[in-house]
Design an enzyme around this catalytic site. Structure first.
Site, short mmCIF file in Angstrom:
data_model
loop_
_atom_site.label_atom_id
_atom_site.label_comp_id
_atom_site.label_asym_id
_atom_site.label_seq_id
_atom_site.Cartn_x
_atom_site.Cartn_y
_atom_site.Cartn_z
CG PHE A 33 7.79 4.10 -0.75
CD1 PHE A 33 8.98 3.53 -0.32
CD2 PHE A 33 6.60 3.50 -0.37
CE1 PHE A 33 8.99 2.39 0.47
CE2 PHE A 33 6.60 2.35 0.42
CZ PHE A 33 7.80 1.79 0.84
N PRO A 34 7.57 8.69 -1.76
CG PRO A 34 5.65 9.60 -2.68
CD PRO A 34 6.12 8.56 -1.71
CD GLN A 67 -3.90 12.21 3.72
OE1 GLN A 67 -4.10 11.96 2.54
NE2 GLN A 67 -4.17 13.39 4.24
CD GLU A 74 3.45 12.25 0.16
OE1 GLU A 74 3.90 12.50 -0.98
OE2 GLU A 74 2.23 12.26 0.43
CD GLU A 95 0.17 14.71 1.73
OE1 GLU A 95 -0.61 13.74 1.75
OE2 GLU A 95 1.29 14.67 1.17
CG HIS A 152 -4.94 3.23 1.12
ND1 HIS A 152 -5.22 2.98 -0.20
CD2 HIS A 152 -4.98 4.57 1.27
CE1 HIS A 152 -5.44 4.13 -0.82
NE2 HIS A 152 -5.29 5.11 0.04
CG ASP A 192 0.47 2.19 2.20
OD1 ASP A 192 0.53 1.00 1.87
OD2 ASP A 192 -0.08 2.57 3.25
#
Ligand SMILES: Cc1ncc(C[n+]2csc(CCOP(=O)(O)OP(=O)(O)O)c2C)c(N)n1
Ligand SMILES: [Mg+2]
Lengths: 374, 324
Positions: B88-89, B82, B60, B29, B129, B85
């Site tokens: 996870f997706p 990015q 992601e 991204e 973050h 954190d």
């Protein structure tokens, strides 16, 4: 039959987003296409042979299960036309297939030797994947069949990635990705097709819609009438096809593949099928499917319809049928024997292929197991 | 030789690797025109074009999953997530596809790819973050995991990761992106995956750390020196595989060890290393291994600085093992 000779995008023939599923044969086995059938007789007969081989192989799986030799099977019966049609639509060994667990018919028709298939089912040394997965997980590097994973829809983003690589490296290949109707509810499905559409990669996404995800009917899976119309969300064509018509499947998927190859981007093909057996050997489908429904679809058997088609053209006879059955039965029996004969996978193979080079912690664990087994 | 921050070293290394090997592509991204939100991919789009520097949709799963397919098909993708954190997706694609492709195919298909991500706290980013999710990766067989703490290592390890034949998770402590500058050689050097660095030689105790916490570990070493204690300091750099030789060599010598990292304590990589030390060196130890880790809370916002292992906490732990 929904078919138009529209010269859209150069190769376009079939109309996407039709109300009715695209079919080229009616139930009586009559050709209802409004263009001339242009497949050679040898191929027309091969399609039947392949479908019959898939049906008989599927039956062998069940026998192996009943005799306790395999732990699991995901019945294919009802999906034969869809899988054989797709197999003949792609260029074998050139294009890539990203299959799911119900696709051993597709693998067989693509040319995976039956001994490898039974090797995988039995987890013997005849399995190219070294007995690493439960039954029903096709794989073949030689034939570009990406090793299937159990996790529904997880193979779809990798299919987009491979297609992106094909585009970037201009290999002239296409990535064909198959999955069930349930898979279309996963985020990975959306993420992958969206990315593929943005990048206009050479990919074809094929849904074998058998109306159920285990027991969950399509009406609980999606509020759309068809799977094909979901393609609107990605601005790519979506084809709603009778997947129990091997010719419709072959023609539509082939067109989608060649369209992708020509640089016109991905498409979604929905093949409407029905699975005659339970979801898997661990399932009892009488709990959720009325027998009348199963019977209704059994009367639409893809093999019977296609047999009628061949018979009309003088391409099928009782003798030929018997000859095919004998040949296939013998091939399968030999393959099973060879797969069993290959022998058990050694315990220590468990530690291979986790990484390219063995890492110290795994080598220690290998040594521990070796000591334990001595 | 240029004097570079860590993030500059990363951007240069990506360019060098893309220059060296046309199979190397970057995706993620904002990695294109924007050059990445931390500028780790700055300049790549202009130099290599949109086919090799791909701004992806915000997904992601698509980024990591596509990287798997690209790698299996013959490319060497470097995916940027990015923030760690947001792994996870895409975690399913990592755990299900990337980590297991070689294994489940019996070595027929592989996924030589790198997933880069800024990780760790100390930048007032709150819990989405600031996380250090390395234990999730370390617990997933088939993935290699590295965490860098210096510009020099960032270059050498990133090159090693890109050339590695397995999926490598490359964690970049965002707090250290611009914290220091260091001379980074122009030549094509590698820092091997799996090798720790000895940051300070010592005899009285061993401090083991990595990533975000390394500045505190080094400061603690300085403080101990002032007090006449000779601490040996190891920067692990690689978590899978971790350098058991360097660790056991040092701890066998000192007999005392404090392990430091900002990731939560429960089921941490530090716990695995501490357990191994106890198993292997029990009779040579003068004190039990002690961990100074992040707290087992979601990463807080207001207490950003308190969450991270502080120099005081490390010194207290050192005192504990020295006086044991
Ligand atoms: C991510 C994930 N969730 C759940 C399962 C368990 N599961 C296996 S098959 C299946 C149904 C899939 O249905 P569909 O996609 O329609 O394919 P079909 O089996 O009908 O061919 C489920 C829920 C799984 N394998 N993966
Ligand atoms: Mg289904």
């Amino acid at each position: 039959m929904v078919h138009e000779t529209l010269p859209v995008m150069g190769t376009e023939w079939f109309r996407p987003f039709t109300e009715q599923s695209i079919a080229l044969l009616n139930e009586e086995g009559e050709w209802i296409g409004d263009f001339p059938l242009d497949l050679e007789e040898a191929l027309l007969r091969q399609l039947y042979r392949d479908m019959l081989a898939v049906r008989l192989m599927d039956e062998r799986f069940t026998v192996l299960l009943r005799t306790g030799k395999i732990s699991f099977t995901a019945p294919i019966a009802g999906h034969e036309a869809a899988q054989v049609g797709v197999a003949h639509a792609l260029r074998r060994g050139h294009d890539w297939l990203f299959p799911y667990y119900r696709d051993y018919g597709l693998a067989l028709a693509l040319g995976v030797p039956p001994v490898e298939i039974f090797g995988q089912m039995l987890a013997t040394k005849a399995d190219l994947a070294k007995g690493r997965q439960m039954p029903c997980h096709p794989n073949s590097r030689v034939l570009n069949i990406f090793a299937a994973a159990s996790t529904v829809a997880s193979h779809i983003p990798p299919a987009t990635g491979a297609a992106l690589s094909m585009k970037l490296r201009r290999t002239g290949q296409v990535a064909v990705c198959t999955f069930g109707d349930g898979a279309t509810s996963e985020g990975d499905w959306y993420a992958a097709i969206n990315f593929a559409a943005v990048q206009q990669v050479p990919a074809v996404f094929v849904c074998e819609n058998n109306h159920y995800a285990i027991s969950v009917p399509l009406s609980c899976q999606t509020a759309t009438r068809t799977i094909a119309e979901k393609a609107h969300a990605f601005a790519i064509p979506g084809y709603h096809v009778d997947g129990m018509d091997v010719l419709a499947t072959l023609y539509v998927v082939r067109e989608a593949i060649e369209r992708a190859r020509a640089g016109h981007g991905p498409s979604l093909v929905e093949l409407v099928v029905y699975r005659y057996g339970p979801h898997s050997s661990a399932d009892d489908d009488t709990r959720y499917r009325p027998r009348e429904e199963v019977e209704l679809w059994r009367r639409r058997d893809p093999l019977a319809r296609y047999q009628r088609f061949l018979a009309r053209r003088g391409l099928w006879s009782e003798e030929w049928e018997q000859q095919l059955r004998d040949e296939i039965a013998q091939e399968l029996a030999q393959a099973i024997e060879a797969a069993e004969h290959a022998g058990e996978v050694p315990a220590e193979w468990m530690f291979d292929d986790v990484y390219a080079e063995p890492l110290w912690h795994l080598e220690r664990q290998r040594a521990l197991l070796r000591a334990e087994l001595q | 030789m240029a004097t570079l921050t860590m993030v500059q070293a990363i951007a240069r290394t990506l360019a060098e690797e893309m220059e060296r090997d046309e199979r190397v592509v970057v995706l993620g991204e904002d990695v294109g025109r924007r050059g990445g939100v931390f500028l780790a991919t700055e300049g790549l789009l202009d130099r290599f074009g949109p086919e090799r520097v791909i701004d992806t949709p915000l997904s992601e799963a698509a980024i990591i999953g596509a990287a798997v397919g690209m790698a299996a098909h013959g490319l060497r993708p470097v995916a940027e997530i990015q923030f760690a954190d947001y792994i996870f997706p895409g975690f399913d694609q990592l755990a299900t596809q990337a980590a297991k492709l070689r294994y489940r195919s019996g070595g027929q298909f592989t996924a030589p790819m790198v997933v880069r991500m800024p990780s760790g706290g100390g930048v007032r980013g709150g819990h989405h973050h600031s996380q250090s999710p390395e234990a999730h990766f370390a617990h997933t067989a088939g993935l290699k995991v590295v965490v860098v703490s210096t510009p020099y290592d960032a270059k050498g390890l990133l090159k090693a990761a890109i050339r590695d034949d397995d999926p490598v998770l490359f964690l970049e402590p965002k707090r250290l992106y611009r914290a220091t500058r260091e001379e980074v050689p122009d030549d094509d050097y590698l820092v091997p995956i799996g090798k720790a660095a000895v940051r300070r030689q010592g005899t009285d105790l061993t401090l083991i750390g990595y990533g975000t916490s390394m500045p505190e570990v080094l400061k603690a070493g300085d403080e101990l020196a002032k007090a006449g204690v000779s601490a040996e300091i190891l920067d692990l750099r690689s978590l899978v595989p971790w350098d058991i030789e360097a660790v056991t060599r040092s701890v066998a010598k000192t007999g005392r060890v404090v392990l430091v990292a900002d990731a939560p304590r429960l089921s941490s990589v530090l716990g695995e290393i501490a357990a191994t030390i106890a198993e292997e060196l029990f009779d040579q130890m003068l004190a039990p291994p002690v961990r100074v880790a992040g707290f087992d809370t979601p990463y807080p916002y207001a207490q950003d600085k308190l969450y991270l292992p502080t120099v005081t906490r490390i010194l207290n732990a050192a005192k504990h093992v020295l006086e044991y």
